[in-house]
Write an enzyme that holds these catalytic residues in place. Structure first.
Site, mmCIF file in Angstrom:
data_model
loop_
_atom_site.group_PDB
_atom_site.id
_atom_site.type_symbol
_atom_site.label_atom_id
_atom_site.label_comp_id
_atom_site.label_asym_id
_atom_site.label_seq_id
_atom_site.Cartn_x
_atom_site.Cartn_y
_atom_site.Cartn_z
ATOM 1 N N ARG A 67 0.823 -1.214 0.000
ATOM 2 C CA ARG A 67 0.000 0.000 0.000
ATOM 3 C C ARG A 67 0.858 1.266 0.000
ATOM 4 O O ARG A 67 0.492 2.269 -0.610
ATOM 5 C CB ARG A 67 -0.940 -0.015 1.198
ATOM 6 C CG ARG A 67 -2.096 -0.976 0.960
ATOM 7 C CD ARG A 67 -3.006 -1.139 2.138
ATOM 8 N NE ARG A 67 -4.245 -1.781 1.695
ATOM 9 C CZ ARG A 67 -5.137 -2.298 2.514
ATOM 10 N NH1 ARG A 67 -4.958 -2.268 3.818
ATOM 11 N NH2 ARG A 67 -6.231 -2.849 2.035
ATOM 12 N N LYS A 84 -17.012 -19.731 0.881
ATOM 13 C CA LYS A 84 -18.461 -19.837 1.078
ATOM 14 C C LYS A 84 -19.286 -19.030 0.084
ATOM 15 O O LYS A 84 -18.935 -17.914 -0.269
ATOM 16 C CB LYS A 84 -18.812 -19.338 2.482
ATOM 17 C CG LYS A 84 -18.317 -20.257 3.578
ATOM 18 C CD LYS A 84 -18.691 -19.654 4.907
ATOM 19 C CE LYS A 84 -18.497 -20.656 6.035
ATOM 20 N NZ LYS A 84 -18.981 -20.092 7.300
ATOM 21 N N GLY A 115 -8.298 -10.655 -1.090
ATOM 22 C CA GLY A 115 -7.117 -10.925 -0.275
ATOM 23 C C GLY A 115 -6.471 -12.266 -0.584
ATOM 24 O O GLY A 115 -5.276 -12.354 -0.888
ATOM 25 N N GLY A 154 -12.540 -5.228 0.313
ATOM 26 C CA GLY A 154 -13.963 -4.881 0.402
ATOM 27 C C GLY A 154 -14.453 -4.035 -0.760
ATOM 28 O O GLY A 154 -15.530 -4.279 -1.303
#
Ligand code: ADP
Ligand code: MG
Length: 395
Positions: free
Chosen positions: A37, A195, A353, A376
């Protein structure tokens, strides 16, 4: 999508620019353990400084919930950032910030203290927006990864100061636009991971957008179960088989071909190179076995699907890639996508990620057209949601 970029800024001598960056890096024992980052800020910060601006970096760090503390102070990031930029970076506390900014010289770069030391930052409180805005003349948002939040420093500022996208933001938006906004067809999406429940909105959105939806990872088990396949002890959300069926129906109506694995790699125990490892047809999974990777025949067929496509968007690994040999399908498909990208026949965009970790593990992250580290924000974009930080930059 139109927004102003640094190309629209000329000489900035005498101007102060507030730049929202993502400095929320992982740290251990006071050291930055992954500076990805920080490296992403270099182009924008140096360009603004070279144009003569006083450059003020705005960022959050952790979740201090409006409480100033040593633990969440951005002071400790001035030195690592200076190291990555190859130029001095000063630190400015929220006490006496006005005077400190006034004392900076043209071309200087400073990190302001954690924006979340103000409780109003996350509430997009107008008084906090004003507090930040009073320090500068121009706002640059360079933090796509924080753009899914409507906070004072990520959204509010764009309404009160002339607002521009930084270079990293610009690159991310252009890549995402190319992948799902106005992509070259056919488009394939790979969705994997653990999931279904965490990616329902992604799947629902993608079936109306892409020509091929490739489902792998643990979530494929729920879709297989919905189609009547016995998945043994596999990770499977049996309560979501109805939703999976709905998604398959919608895909059918939208003309999207869904690819589920027809052979799989199974084992009785979840361990590296287990004795019970075997490859079988999805209809042959025993009651005491679990599916941990997509099988070789399916992967070969999927590689052929990618050959017919012009655009690929990828989120989620095809198997439990952290444990060998369940990384095989992910690595093989990633290598196919990378090779097609290198040949110039595929635009490939990936994010998430674990996906980024898997592509690094496969050694091909650098060969994809674009790899997003945004987490996100990347997922919300894949869900087709408007990101407030991006929307606020639109002209
Ligand atoms: P991302 O972070 O890229 O969005 P996810 O967090 O959704 O990806 O999923 C990654 C996780 O899914 C990995 O930890 C991987 O081990 C797990 N996974 C993939 N396939 C399986 C499987 N068949 N069974 C259990 N876990 C799986
Ligand atoms: Mg994950």
């Amino acid at each position: 999508m139109t927004f102003k970029t640094l190309d629209d800024l000329g000489d900035l001598t005498g101007k102060t620019v507030l730049v929202r960056e993502d400095l929320n890096v992982p740290m251990a024992d006071g050291m930055v353990t992954d500076d990805t980052r920080l490296r992403a800020t270099v182009t924008t910060l140096c360009e603004l400084a070279d144009k003569g601006a006083k450059v003020l970096v705005l960022a959050h760090f952790g979740r201090p919930k409006g409480q100033p503390s040593e633990e969440f102070s951005l002071k400790k990031l001035a030195a690592p950032l200076a190291h990555v930029l190859g130029r001095p970076v000063s630190y400015i506390d929220w006490e006496g910030d006005k005077a400190a900014v006034a004392a900076l010289s043209s071309g200087a770069i400073a990190v302001l203290e954690n924006t979340r030391f103000f409780g109003g930052e996350e509430k997009n409180d107008p008084s906090v927006v004003e507090r930040f805005a009073s320090l500068g003349d121009i706002y640059v948002n360079d933090a796509f990864s924080a753009a899914h939040r409507a906070h004072a420093s990520t959204e509010g500022l764009a309404h009160v100061l002339p607002a521009y996208a930084g270079r990293a933001m610009e690159a991310e938006l252009k890549a995402l636009q190319k992948a799902l906004g106005a992509p070259e067809r056919p488009v394939a999406a790979v969705v994997g991971g653990a999931k279904v429940s965490t990616k329902l909105d992604v799947l629902k959105h993608l079936v109306s957008k892409v020509d091929h939806l490739i489902i792998g990872g643990g979530m494929a088990n729920t879709f297989l179960a919905a189609r009547g396949v016995a998945v043994g002890k596999s990770l499977c959300e049996h309560d979501l088989t109805g939703t999976a069926e709905e998604i398959l129906d919608n895909a059918d109506k939208a003309g999207c071909t869904v690819h589920l694995p027809y052979d799989v790699v199974v084992s009785k125990e979840f361990a590296a190179n287990p004795a019970s490892l075997r490859t079988c047809n999805v209809h042959e999974v025993a009651a005491d076995e679990m599916i941990l990777d997509v099988g070789p025949a399916a992967i070969e067929a999927l590689a052929d699907v990618l050959k017919t496509c012009r655009t690929l968007v990828w989120n989620g690994p095809m198997g439990a890639f952290e444990t060998e040999p369940f990384d095989t399908a992910t690595v093989a498909l990633a290598k196919s996508a990378a090779a097609l990208t290198k040949e110039g026949s595929l635009v490939s965009v990936a994010g998430g990620g674990d996906t980024v970790a898997a592509l690094n593990h496969a050694g091909v992250a650098g060969d994809f057209s674009y790899v997003s580290t945004a987490g996100g924000a990347f997922l919300e974009w894949m869900e087709g949601k408007e990101l407030p930080g991006v929307a606020a930059l639109e002209m």
